[in-house]
Design a protein around this motif. Structure first.
Motif, PDB file in Angstrom:
ATOM      1  N   MET A 190     -83.256  12.719   2.950  1.00 41.69           N
ATOM      2  CA  MET A 190     -84.460  12.485   2.146  1.00 41.69           C
ATOM      3  C   MET A 190     -84.211  12.810   0.665  1.00 41.69           C
ATOM      4  SD  MET A 190     -86.432  10.914   4.060  1.00 41.69           S
ATOM      5  CE  MET A 190     -87.961  10.776   3.124  1.00 41.69           C
ATOM      6  N   ASP A 191     -83.262  13.688   0.381  1.00 42.25           N
ATOM      7  CA  ASP A 191     -82.856  13.892  -1.014  1.00 42.25           C
ATOM      8  C   ASP A 191     -82.203  12.611  -1.542  1.00 42.25           C
ATOM      9  OD1 ASP A 191     -82.345  15.136  -3.460  1.00 42.25           O
ATOM     10  OD2 ASP A 191     -80.508  16.118  -2.764  1.00 42.25           O
ATOM     11  N   ALA A 192     -81.269  12.062  -0.752  1.00 40.10           N
ATOM     12  CA  ALA A 192     -80.605  10.820  -1.175  1.00 40.10           C
ATOM     13  C   ALA A 192     -81.633   9.686  -1.317  1.00 40.10           C
ATOM     14  CB  ALA A 192     -79.528  10.435  -0.156  1.00 40.10           C
ATOM     15  N   THR A 240     -84.726   9.982  -2.077  1.00 40.37           N
ATOM     16  CA  THR A 240     -85.515  10.218  -3.292  1.00 40.37           C
ATOM     17  C   THR A 240     -84.707   9.867  -4.548  1.00 40.37           C
ATOM     18  OG1 THR A 240     -86.690  11.970  -2.115  1.00 40.37           O
ATOM     19  CG2 THR A 240     -86.915  11.929  -4.517  1.00 40.37           C
ATOM     20  N   HIS A 241     -83.409  10.193  -4.553  1.00 38.93           N
ATOM     21  CA  HIS A 241     -82.569   9.787  -5.695  1.00 38.93           C
ATOM     22  C   HIS A 241     -82.661   8.272  -5.887  1.00 38.93           C
ATOM     23  CE1 HIS A 241     -79.926  13.545  -4.912  1.00 38.93           C
ATOM     24  NE2 HIS A 241     -80.971  13.828  -5.655  1.00 38.93           N
ATOM     25  N   ALA A 242     -82.559   7.547  -4.759  1.00 37.65           N
ATOM     26  CA  ALA A 242     -82.560   6.089  -4.844  1.00 37.65           C
ATOM     27  C   ALA A 242     -83.940   5.570  -5.284  1.00 37.65           C
ATOM     28  CB  ALA A 242     -82.162   5.495  -3.497  1.00 37.65           C
ATOM     29  N   VAL A 294     -90.921  13.472  -8.638  1.00 41.24           N
ATOM     30  CA  VAL A 294     -90.624  14.133  -7.357  1.00 41.24           C
ATOM     31  C   VAL A 294     -89.644  15.278  -7.609  1.00 41.24           C
ATOM     32  CG1 VAL A 294     -89.810  13.856  -4.985  1.00 41.24           C
ATOM     33  CG2 VAL A 294     -90.912  11.932  -6.137  1.00 41.24           C
ATOM     34  N   HIS A 295     -88.651  15.019  -8.460  1.00 40.40           N
ATOM     35  CA  HIS A 295     -87.680  16.076  -8.768  1.00 40.40           C
ATOM     36  C   HIS A 295     -88.281  17.181  -9.629  1.00 40.40           C
ATOM     37  CE1 HIS A 295     -84.501  13.829  -6.803  1.00 40.40           C
ATOM     38  NE2 HIS A 295     -83.758  14.915  -6.902  1.00 40.40           N
ATOM     39  N   SER A 296     -89.153  16.824 -10.575  1.00 39.54           N
ATOM     40  CA  SER A 296     -89.791  17.872 -11.389  1.00 39.54           C
ATOM     41  C   SER A 296     -90.574  18.831 -10.497  1.00 39.54           C
ATOM     42  CB  SER A 296     -90.753  17.261 -12.406  1.00 39.54           C
ATOM     43  OG  SER A 296     -90.098  16.294 -13.169  1.00 39.54           O
ATOM     44  N   PRO A 301     -85.626  24.711   0.372  1.00 37.38           N
ATOM     45  CA  PRO A 301     -84.469  23.841   0.117  1.00 37.38           C
ATOM     46  C   PRO A 301     -84.867  22.576  -0.646  1.00 37.38           C
ATOM     47  CG  PRO A 301     -84.600  24.443   2.450  1.00 37.38           C
ATOM     48  CD  PRO A 301     -85.863  24.936   1.806  1.00 37.38           C
ATOM     49  N   HIS A 302     -83.960  22.124  -1.508  1.00 38.60           N
ATOM     50  CA  HIS A 302     -84.240  20.978  -2.382  1.00 38.60           C
ATOM     51  C   HIS A 302     -84.631  19.725  -1.592  1.00 38.60           C
ATOM     52  CE1 HIS A 302     -83.868  18.325  -5.829  1.00 38.60           C
ATOM     53  NE2 HIS A 302     -83.050  17.566  -5.125  1.00 38.60           N
ATOM     54  N   GLY A 303     -83.880  19.417  -0.527  1.00 37.30           N
ATOM     55  CA  GLY A 303     -84.166  18.206   0.247  1.00 37.30           C
ATOM     56  C   GLY A 303     -85.543  18.239   0.879  1.00 37.30           C
ATOM     57  N   CYS A 344     -88.130  19.829  -0.381  1.00 32.59           N
ATOM     58  CA  CYS A 344     -89.086  19.597  -1.483  1.00 32.59           C
ATOM     59  C   CYS A 344     -89.228  18.102  -1.773  1.00 32.59           C
ATOM     60  CB  CYS A 344     -88.637  20.328  -2.748  1.00 32.59           C
ATOM     61  SG  CYS A 344     -88.569  22.126  -2.562  1.00 32.59           S
ATOM     62  N   MET A 345     -88.103  17.374  -1.688  1.00 31.88           N
ATOM     63  CA  MET A 345     -88.158  15.922  -1.932  1.00 31.88           C
ATOM     64  C   MET A 345     -89.023  15.249  -0.876  1.00 31.88           C
ATOM     65  SD  MET A 345     -86.293  15.592  -4.628  1.00 31.88           S
ATOM     66  CE  MET A 345     -87.017  17.157  -5.063  1.00 31.88           C
ATOM     67  N   ASN A 346     -88.802  15.648   0.395  1.00 31.93           N
ATOM     68  CA  ASN A 346     -89.559  15.081   1.510  1.00 31.93           C
ATOM     69  C   ASN A 346     -91.058  15.346   1.343  1.00 31.93           C
ATOM     70  OD1 ASN A 346     -89.418  13.822   4.240  1.00 31.93           O
ATOM     71  ND2 ASN A 346     -90.349  15.759   4.847  1.00 31.93           N
TER      72      ASN A 346
HETATM   73 FE   LIG Z   1     -82.177  15.614  -5.573  1.00 27.49          FE
END
Ligand SMILES: [Fe+2]
Length: 395
Positions: A197-199, A201-203, A266-268, A280-282, A284-286
């Motif tokens: 889900m981090d990947a 969100t990057h995309a 989403v990253h902010s 964990p970062h991932g 938070c993205m989810n």
């Molecule tokens: Fe990220």
């Protein structure tokens, strides 16, 4: 929103496949490396992943000159200095990073010191403060999420001053990324889900943010498609090597996309929540992805609508009227989150994490407003807007 001018830079050689690790000795020899040092962490080493790489040197005229396995979960200046000392003591001439985000960022920091000399990393912090190309750096990711193997950034903690030092330079891009499914086959389900889900969100953020360009769009949409098509199969069958390889490639593609197009709100919010509540970062993205897309939809609904094709496939896209595609794309991401919740209890709301108090929303919003990624978000956001998004993500 089309860019009238843009640059896209990704000089990383991608070496991907079921036996990709076996190519490392040849690739190092080809660029004149004879004494590579592995940088990793104890967890990665304990589960035997470093052995996969060192075994690849058996029967070749190359060997690994040193292994530094003392990288903590949050990379620090002290760790970077200790690894640089080991590199110099053993007269190494290249770095082979094997691990997730912290290991890769540490390796980038070490490479600055051993290439530039000295022990003061802080003077290179910031954007474009490196004068020349660094020593060779190969990266073998052991998660499919951060994309750091294809980015020009690193973050190193200054634990004494309790700050995080950002580094951004084209010279921080690794020389090669080696993607081999053996490195992610044993990832536990919740880590697989969070990192994917981090990947994702990057995309999604690089496709929908202000600096998106045609090149980053191509990498981003290919990454979204690979994650959509393979994540649930891998969750159901974790030893699915082909699915693992697809997710690894998606992560690297998404890394190349956001290294050139940046990310957004989403990253902010995720950086702020991670700092305040230590999640964990991932994860938070989810938590934030669909809510931020809902917020942004009024200004870039057309770009969000595009995402329905890589997310849901040609039939769903063709059968959905244009005016409904953005909402359907967001609904598809919500459905993915529901499936991940069923499979591994990955929280979908702030309340479900059990680690966030509603009273912390104000603090998280204030921190997010100061985060650098917010300037690339397509829709400007005030403190009140952020509070509203966070309240929406509460339950
Ligand atoms: Fe990220």
């Amino acid at each position: 929103m089309a860019q009238s001018y843009y640059e896209f830079f990704c000089p990383v050689k991608m070496i991907a496949g079921h036996k990709a690790l076996e190519h490392i000795p040849f690739e190092l020899t080809a660029i004149g490396v004879s004494r590579p040092m592995i940088i990793t962490d104890k967890g990665v080493r304990q589960v035997g992943l470093v052995d996969h790489v060192t075994n690849a040197f058996d029967g070749t005229d190359r060997e690994v000159a040193a292994i530094f396995d003392d990288v903590p979960p949050d990379s620090s200046l002290k760790t970077v200095q200790a690894a640089a000392k080991a590199y110099r003591d053993q007269q190494c001439d290249a770095i082979l990073a094997i691990g997730g985000g912290s290991v890769i960022d540490t390796a980038k920091g070490v490479n600055i010191l051993v290439s530039e000399g000295g022990n003061d990393l802080t003077k290179y912090s910031g954007a474009h403060n490196l004068p020349k190309k660094l020593n060779p750096l190969f990266v073998v990711p052991t998660t499919a999420g951060t994309g750091s193997e294809a980015t020009m950034v690193a973050v190193i903690s200054d634990t004494e001053k309790e700050t995080k030092l950002p580094f951004a330079s084209y010279f921080l891009m690794p020389d090669a990324a080696i993607l081999d499914p053996r490195m992610t086959l044993t990832l536990p389900p919740h880590i697989t889900a969070m990192t994917a889900m981090d990947a994702m969100t990057h995309a999604v953020e690089s496709y929908t943010c202000l600096s998106a360009n045609p090149m980053s769009d191509a990498y981003a949409s290919a990454a979204i498609r690979k994650i959509s098509e393979n994540l649930m199969d891998v969750m159901a069958t974790p030893d699915n090597a082909q699915g693992r390889l697809e997710l690894a490639q998606a992560s690297t593609m998404a890394g190349a996309a956001f290294s050139n197009a940046m990310v957004g709100l989403v990253h902010s919010l995720g950086h702020a929540l991670g700092a305040v509540c230590h999640l964990p970062h991932g994860l938070c993205m989810n938590l934030f992805l669909p809510y931020v897309l809902d917020y942004n939809k009024s200004v870039n609904g057309d770009k969000i609508a595009d995402l329905l094709l890589p997310l849901a496939g040609a039939d769903v896209y063709a059968n959905t009227p244009q005016a409904q595609r953005a909402d359907k794309a967001i609904a598809h991401l919500r459905q993915m989150r529901d499936e991940l919740f069923e499979r591994c209890n990955l929280p979908r709301t702030l309340k479900e994490t059990g680690k966030v108090e509603r009273s912390q929303i104000q603090q998280i919003a204030e921190k997010a407003l100061d985060d650098g990624s917010i300037i690339y978000n397509p829709k400007e956001a005030s403190l009140e807007d952020l509070i509203q998004v966070l309240e929406g993500a509460w339950e």
